[in-house]
Design a protein around this motif. Structure first.
Motif, PDB file in Angstrom:
ATOM      1  N   TYR A 144      52.818 105.717  -2.887  1.00  0.00           N
ATOM      2  CA  TYR A 144      53.692 104.273  -3.227  1.00  0.00           C
ATOM      3  C   TYR A 144      54.453 103.906  -2.415  1.00  0.00           C
ATOM      4  N   ALA A 145      55.579 104.357  -3.712  1.00  0.00           N
ATOM      5  CA  ALA A 145      56.796 104.720  -3.196  1.00  0.00           C
ATOM      6  C   ALA A 145      57.228 105.596  -0.707  1.00  0.00           C
ATOM      7  N   ALA A 146      56.638 106.430  -0.971  1.00  0.00           N
ATOM      8  CA  ALA A 146      56.214 107.131   0.435  1.00  0.00           C
ATOM      9  C   ALA A 146      56.446 105.721   1.447  1.00  0.00           C
ATOM     10  N   ASP A 147      54.673 104.911   1.643  1.00  0.00           N
ATOM     11  CA  ASP A 147      54.172 103.869   2.081  1.00  0.00           C
ATOM     12  C   ASP A 147      55.344 102.649   1.988  1.00  0.00           C
ATOM     13  N   GLN A 148      55.940 101.989   1.323  1.00  0.00           N
ATOM     14  CA  GLN A 148      56.330 101.547   0.835  1.00  0.00           C
ATOM     15  C   GLN A 148      57.957 101.363   1.950  1.00  0.00           C
ATOM     16  N   GLY A 157      62.502  98.317  12.812  1.00  0.00           N
ATOM     17  CA  GLY A 157      62.195  98.713  14.120  1.00  0.00           C
ATOM     18  C   GLY A 157      61.962 100.226  14.452  1.00  0.00           C
ATOM     19  N   PHE A 158      62.172 100.981  13.169  1.00  0.00           N
ATOM     20  CA  PHE A 158      62.270 101.666  13.800  1.00  0.00           C
ATOM     21  C   PHE A 158      61.050 102.298  13.576  1.00  0.00           C
ATOM     22  N   ALA A 159      59.659 102.907  14.334  1.00  0.00           N
ATOM     23  CA  ALA A 159      58.579 102.737  14.164  1.00  0.00           C
ATOM     24  C   ALA A 159      57.867 104.945  13.955  1.00  0.00           C
ATOM     25  N   SER A 160      59.078 105.106  14.884  1.00  0.00           N
ATOM     26  CA  SER A 160      59.040 106.390  14.721  1.00  0.00           C
ATOM     27  C   SER A 160      59.769 107.277  13.803  1.00  0.00           C
ATOM     28  N   ALA A 161      59.110 107.474  12.404  1.00  0.00           N
ATOM     29  CA  ALA A 161      59.916 107.767  10.921  1.00  0.00           C
ATOM     30  C   ALA A 161      58.500 107.935  10.409  1.00  0.00           C
ATOM     31  N   MET A 162      59.428 109.186   9.521  1.00  0.00           N
ATOM     32  CA  MET A 162      58.717 109.801   8.732  1.00  0.00           C
ATOM     33  C   MET A 162      59.420 109.642   7.153  1.00  0.00           C
ATOM     34  N   VAL A 163      58.262 109.967   6.164  1.00  0.00           N
ATOM     35  CA  VAL A 163      59.325 109.248   5.142  1.00  0.00           C
ATOM     36  C   VAL A 163      58.342 110.729   3.821  1.00  0.00           C
ATOM     37  N   ASP A 164      59.004 111.465   3.188  1.00  0.00           N
ATOM     38  CA  ASP A 164      58.407 112.733   2.558  1.00  0.00           C
ATOM     39  C   ASP A 164      59.133 112.667   1.066  1.00  0.00           C
ATOM     40  N   ALA A 165      58.186 112.161   0.097  1.00  0.00           N
ATOM     41  CA  ALA A 165      58.753 111.616  -0.883  1.00  0.00           C
ATOM     42  C   ALA A 165      58.218 112.619  -1.369  1.00  0.00           C
ATOM     43  N   GLY A 166      58.788 114.449  -1.736  1.00  0.00           N
ATOM     44  CA  GLY A 166      58.538 115.355  -2.794  1.00  0.00           C
ATOM     45  C   GLY A 166      57.144 116.112  -2.417  1.00  0.00           C
ATOM     46  N   GLY A 167      56.805 115.799  -1.057  1.00  0.00           N
ATOM     47  CA  GLY A 167      55.443 116.746  -0.226  1.00  0.00           C
ATOM     48  C   GLY A 167      54.895 115.433  -0.729  1.00  0.00           C
ATOM     49  N   ASP A 168      54.956 114.102  -0.314  1.00  0.00           N
ATOM     50  CA  ASP A 168      53.634 113.241   0.147  1.00  0.00           C
ATOM     51  C   ASP A 168      54.742 112.929   1.108  1.00  0.00           C
ATOM     52  N   ALA A 170      54.244 109.736   4.258  1.00  0.00           N
ATOM     53  CA  ALA A 170      54.257 109.127   5.103  1.00  0.00           C
ATOM     54  C   ALA A 170      54.302 108.780   6.278  1.00  0.00           C
ATOM     55  N   LEU A 171      53.672 109.244   7.653  1.00  0.00           N
ATOM     56  CA  LEU A 171      53.737 109.068   9.213  1.00  0.00           C
ATOM     57  C   LEU A 171      53.447 107.746   9.743  1.00  0.00           C
ATOM     58  N   GLY A 172      54.854 108.137  11.073  1.00  0.00           N
ATOM     59  CA  GLY A 172      54.803 106.340  11.420  1.00  0.00           C
ATOM     60  C   GLY A 172      54.206 107.620  13.007  1.00  0.00           C
ATOM     61  N   LEU A 173      55.209 106.665  13.781  1.00  0.00           N
ATOM     62  CA  LEU A 173      54.814 107.044  15.325  1.00  0.00           C
ATOM     63  C   LEU A 173      55.257 108.427  15.869  1.00  0.00           C
ATOM     64  N   PRO A 174      55.033 109.011  16.459  1.00  0.00           N
ATOM     65  CA  PRO A 174      55.585 110.527  16.423  1.00  0.00           C
ATOM     66  C   PRO A 174      57.025 110.433  17.083  1.00  0.00           C
ATOM     67  N   PRO A 175      57.889 111.977  16.858  1.00  0.00           N
ATOM     68  CA  PRO A 175      59.029 111.611  17.456  1.00  0.00           C
ATOM     69  C   PRO A 175      58.810 111.704  18.869  1.00  0.00           C
ATOM     70  N   PRO A 176      59.782 111.068  19.551  1.00  0.00           N
ATOM     71  CA  PRO A 176      59.460 110.717  21.168  1.00  0.00           C
ATOM     72  C   PRO A 176      59.699 112.401  21.775  1.00  0.00           C
ATOM     73  N   GLY A 177      58.186 112.467  22.442  1.00  0.00           N
ATOM     74  CA  GLY A 177      58.278 113.014  23.420  1.00  0.00           C
ATOM     75  C   GLY A 177      57.316 114.002  22.430  1.00  0.00           C
ATOM     76  N   ARG A 178      57.080 113.936  21.779  1.00  0.00           N
ATOM     77  CA  ARG A 178      55.863 115.276  20.814  1.00  0.00           C
ATOM     78  C   ARG A 178      54.621 114.769  20.165  1.00  0.00           C
ATOM     79  N   ARG A 179      53.051 114.869  20.003  1.00  0.00           N
ATOM     80  CA  ARG A 179      52.282 114.182  19.940  1.00  0.00           C
ATOM     81  C   ARG A 179      51.967 114.198  18.231  1.00  0.00           C
ATOM     82  N   GLY A 180      52.703 114.649  17.658  1.00  0.00           N
ATOM     83  CA  GLY A 180      52.850 114.363  16.022  1.00  0.00           C
ATOM     84  C   GLY A 180      53.938 115.350  15.361  1.00  0.00           C
ATOM     85  N   TRP A 181      54.342 114.450  14.194  1.00  0.00           N
ATOM     86  CA  TRP A 181      55.351 115.427  13.449  1.00  0.00           C
ATOM     87  C   TRP A 181      54.419 117.066  12.685  1.00  0.00           C
TER      88      TRP A 181
END
Ligand code: AMP
Ligand code: MG
Length: 294
Positions: A144-148, A157-168, A170-181
């Motif tokens: 839940y915390a990762a989603d929030q 305004g940061f669509a390209s972001a990811m949150v790692d809550a101890g292994g859980d 939540a992934l947003g848009l990929p890093p620029p120029g990449r296919r994904g995280w």
């Protein structure tokens, strides 16, 4: 929540760092609501009082509890946010290297069951049917915390972001120029590999890093709510879902249910999963849903 959070944001350095700091502060506030590691969290306090009469709770706690009950029903009770009394017996068992006796289990069982948790949306209140009940958000709180946190980064305004809550994750848009995280799963096993993912969530449960061995049998920290003791198979469950709270919940639930039931569960909840299971005296089994990256 007993873990370390990590945030990765792509954007101009200063605004990105400011956004990340803001999000870390929000996570601290969430910790104050959901944690069962601290006596003064809203969750722990509410449980102490909510059996006398309904207790009005914050919108955040209400939302997480409602989601927990719903996911509990959706998993046929494999995920059960009321298992805390069993978890406490398990901790004692781990300490004493002895399984809880049947009387202790029976006493704890009276204080366990999602049907004993009553939420009233009109008054936004929580009522626990039995004194001594304790709720445990250990299986869903980090998700839940990762989603929030990801939503907050997106709204800043940061669509390209990811949150790692101890292994859980939540992934947003990929890093620029990449296919994904690039997400590593199965670390430390012979099934280690990299997945490339974006705009989704991933969570893993299990892997046997927390267990107690009694009379030669390993019991996991994940409890089977039907027996009240830790499950005895080893392995892991990884879930890819739209939201991290669902991935987190399902990964825990898939550690509890028999492997054959896991497939129906993941299909019903439209998530992708990989379950690796080693039962004593049996070959390692792996079950993957068709959409899980091979
Ligand atoms: P996770 O690491 O997400 O699999 O969550 C494990 C934690 O959730 C444990 O440390 C317990 O606090 C709690 N827990 C254990 N068994 C269950 C269960 N069957 N349902 C819900 N929570 C559980
Ligand atoms: Mg979980």
């Amino acid at each position: 929540m007993g873990t370390v959070f990590r945030i990765v944001v792509h954007g101009r350095r200063e605004p990105a760092a400011a956004a990340a700091s803001e999000v870390f502060e929000s996570i601290d506030r969430l910790e104050q609501v959901l944690s069962d590691y601290r006596d003064d969290s809203e969750l722990v306090q509410a449980c102490r009082e909510a059996w006398r009469e309904p207790k009005v709770i914050s919108p955040t706690l209400y939302e997480v509890l409602a989601a927990g009950l719903e996911l509990g029903r959706a998993t046929g009770g494999a995920l059960d946010i009321t298992v805390r009394p069993f978890v406490e017996l398990w901790r004692l068992a781990r300490h004493q290297k002895r399984l809880p006796d049947p009387e202790q289990l029976a006493e704890a069982r009276r204080r366990v069951g999602i049907d004993k948790v009553l939420l009233n949306p009109r008054t936004r209140s929580l009522r626990l049917a039995v004194p001594g009940m304790k709720l445990d958000l250990g299986a869903i709180g980090k998700g839940y915390a990762a989603d929030q946190a990801l939503r907050q980064l997106q709204s800043l305004g940061f669509a390209s972001a990811m949150v790692d809550a101890g292994g859980d994750l939540a992934l947003g848009l990929p890093p620029p120029g990449r296919r994904g995280w690039r997400v590593q799963i199965g670390a430390g096993t012979d099934r280690e590999r990299l997945l490339v993912l974006s705009r989704c969530s991933v969570a893993t449960s299990g892997d046997g890093y927390q267990f107690v061995e009694i009379d030669g049998i390993r019991y996991s920290h994940i409890i089977d709510p039907r027996t009240g003791i830790g499950v005895t198979h080893q392995g892991s469950a990884t879930v890819i879902a739209d939201e991290a709270i669902r991935a987190d919940a399902l990964a825990t639930a898939l550690m509890v249910v028999p492997m054959e039931d896991g497939e129906a569960l993941t299909r019903r909840l439209s998530v992708e999963s990989e379950v690796v299971r080693r039962s004593p005296g049996e070959l390692t089994k792996i079950v993957r849903t068709p959409g899980f990256p091979a």
